[in-house]
Design a protein around this motif. Structure first.
Motif, PDB file in Angstrom:
ATOM      1  N   ILE A  30      -6.125   2.847   3.686  1.00 33.35           N
ATOM      2  CA  ILE A  30      -5.645   3.550   2.423  1.00 33.35           C
ATOM      3  C   ILE A  30      -5.949   5.017   2.596  1.00 33.35           C
ATOM      4  O   ILE A  30      -5.151   5.989   2.483  1.00 33.35           O
ATOM      5  CB  ILE A  30      -6.068   2.999   1.211  1.00 33.35           C
ATOM      6  CG1 ILE A  30      -5.446   1.848   0.977  1.00 33.35           C
ATOM      7  CG2 ILE A  30      -5.928   3.925  -0.101  1.00 33.35           C
ATOM      8  CD1 ILE A  30      -6.129   0.720  -0.311  1.00 33.35           C
ATOM      9  N   LEU A  47      -4.326   0.177  -6.178  1.00 31.15           N
ATOM     10  CA  LEU A  47      -4.916   0.055  -4.625  1.00 31.15           C
ATOM     11  C   LEU A  47      -6.421  -0.499  -4.707  1.00 31.15           C
ATOM     12  O   LEU A  47      -7.011  -0.557  -3.463  1.00 31.15           O
ATOM     13  CB  LEU A  47      -4.892   1.299  -3.787  1.00 31.15           C
ATOM     14  CG  LEU A  47      -3.611   1.895  -3.564  1.00 31.15           C
ATOM     15  CD1 LEU A  47      -3.639   3.421  -3.050  1.00 31.15           C
ATOM     16  CD2 LEU A  47      -2.707   1.187  -2.893  1.00 31.15           C
ATOM     17  N   ILE A  71       0.862  -1.188  -0.089  1.00 25.25           N
ATOM     18  CA  ILE A  71      -0.096  -0.016  -0.088  1.00 25.25           C
ATOM     19  C   ILE A  71       0.837   1.294  -0.013  1.00 25.25           C
ATOM     20  O   ILE A  71       0.458   2.169  -0.841  1.00 25.25           O
ATOM     21  CB  ILE A  71      -0.864  -0.006   1.345  1.00 25.25           C
ATOM     22  CG1 ILE A  71      -1.995  -1.142   0.909  1.00 25.25           C
ATOM     23  CG2 ILE A  71      -1.562   1.381   1.382  1.00 25.25           C
ATOM     24  CD1 ILE A  71      -2.738  -1.082   2.502  1.00 25.25           C
TER      25      ILE A  71
END
Length: 298
Positions: free
Chosen positions: A238, A206, A196
């Motif tokens: 994220i 992602l 990530i």
């Protein structure tokens, strides 16, 4: 042995005894210390600091955590970290200190490297150089910094900045090799987090289906596994990581909101503003103003 500090500050030499000074009034500062009694009282800096040990042994203490140090070790110290050294044998330290004004003069690509350090380092004592061959490389760069100052060749400041940036880049690539977060015991989670962090500027990579394909598992499994291990959903993590990067850019760069929107894959400025205010309680512009005021008053 008398305790002295030999300083290199933007082209000026000075010799003085250790003092309780914790602010930095130049964009960057380089200093060399040789001592057997560096009695630094535990303190907090208002700037960033990298310390390379040329010689000596002792103990480094960051945020009340202790770890022995030795030659060819590189340490990172961040603003607000409490820090001091305990000297066992005569030691030679080289310090690279830089503040926000220095960061704002750098390129976008370089700031991204530095952001990786900000948000992935564990703020614990210990050398960050995990690649054996990087230790003599960093030592050579430190020695080059010292020589460059002494020789005073043309374009001296430009060369010094390039050397500093190279050292920071080497630090960033070594942090990639470190566990992403100490609290995550699972190697799989560390791999996920590193993935990530490395692809945070690539929204397509992602997506859950892309991540799951990369790790050869189903999207459902990777989502459930990630939340079980971290307490957050994949998308929540994220987004939180993106917001931390936004905070760094608002504090340390002059980037416009439209530039941040494009770089971090938000739909538009409204999307970024809503996401930031929902989780931080203020708009990005308000956050930047409060950070500027805080830095001015510090």
């Amino acid at each position: 042995m008398r305790k002295l500090i030999y300083c290199i500050i933007m082209g000026f030499n000075c010799i003085f005894t250790v003092m309780e000074i914790r602010n930095l009034y130049q964009p960057f500062e380089l200093s060399f210390i040789e001592t057997n009694e560096y009695e630094a009282i535990e303190h907090k800096n208002t700037f960033f600091e990298m310390v390379f040990v040329l010689e000596g042994k002792g103990v480094q203490i960051i945020n009340n955590h202790k770890l022995p140090y030795g030659s060819d070790k590189l340490f990172l110290i961040f603003p607000q970290d409490t820090h001091r050294f305990e000297i066992n044998t005569t030691s030679k330290f080289f310090f690279i200190r830089f503040n926000q004004s220095y960061l704002k003069t750098q390129t976008k690509e370089w700031v991204q490297k530095l952001e990786f350090i900000f948000h992935n380092h564990n703020h614990l004592p210990g050398c960050i150089l995990k690649t054996i061959t990087d230790k003599p490389l960093v030592r050579a760069l430190i020695e080059a910094l010292i020589r460059e100052h002494i020789n005073e060749h043309p374009q001296q400041q430009e060369v010094i900045k390039q050397l500093i940036n190279t050292i920071i880049t080497i630090a960033a690539r070594n942090i990639v090799l470190m566990p992403a977060a100490a609290k995550f015991a699972s190697q799989h989670v560390m791999q996920l987090l590193n993935y990530i962090h490395q692809h945070i500027y690539e929204p397509r990579n992602l997506k859950a289906e892309v991540i799951s394909k990369h790790f050869n598992v189903s999207p459902t499994y990777i989502g459930e596994y990630f939340k079980t291990q971290t307490g957050q959903s994949l998308q929540e993590y994220i987004m939180e990581y993106k917001l931390k990067l936004i905070e760094t850019r608002l504090r340390f760069t002059d980037m416009r909101i439209s530039e941040i929107v494009h770089e971090l894959g938000f739909t538009d400025a409204s999307h970024l503003n809503r996401s930031f205010k929902k989780r931080r309680g203020v708009s990005p512009s308000e956050y930047r103003k409060s950070s500027d005021l805080s830095n001015y008053n510090s």
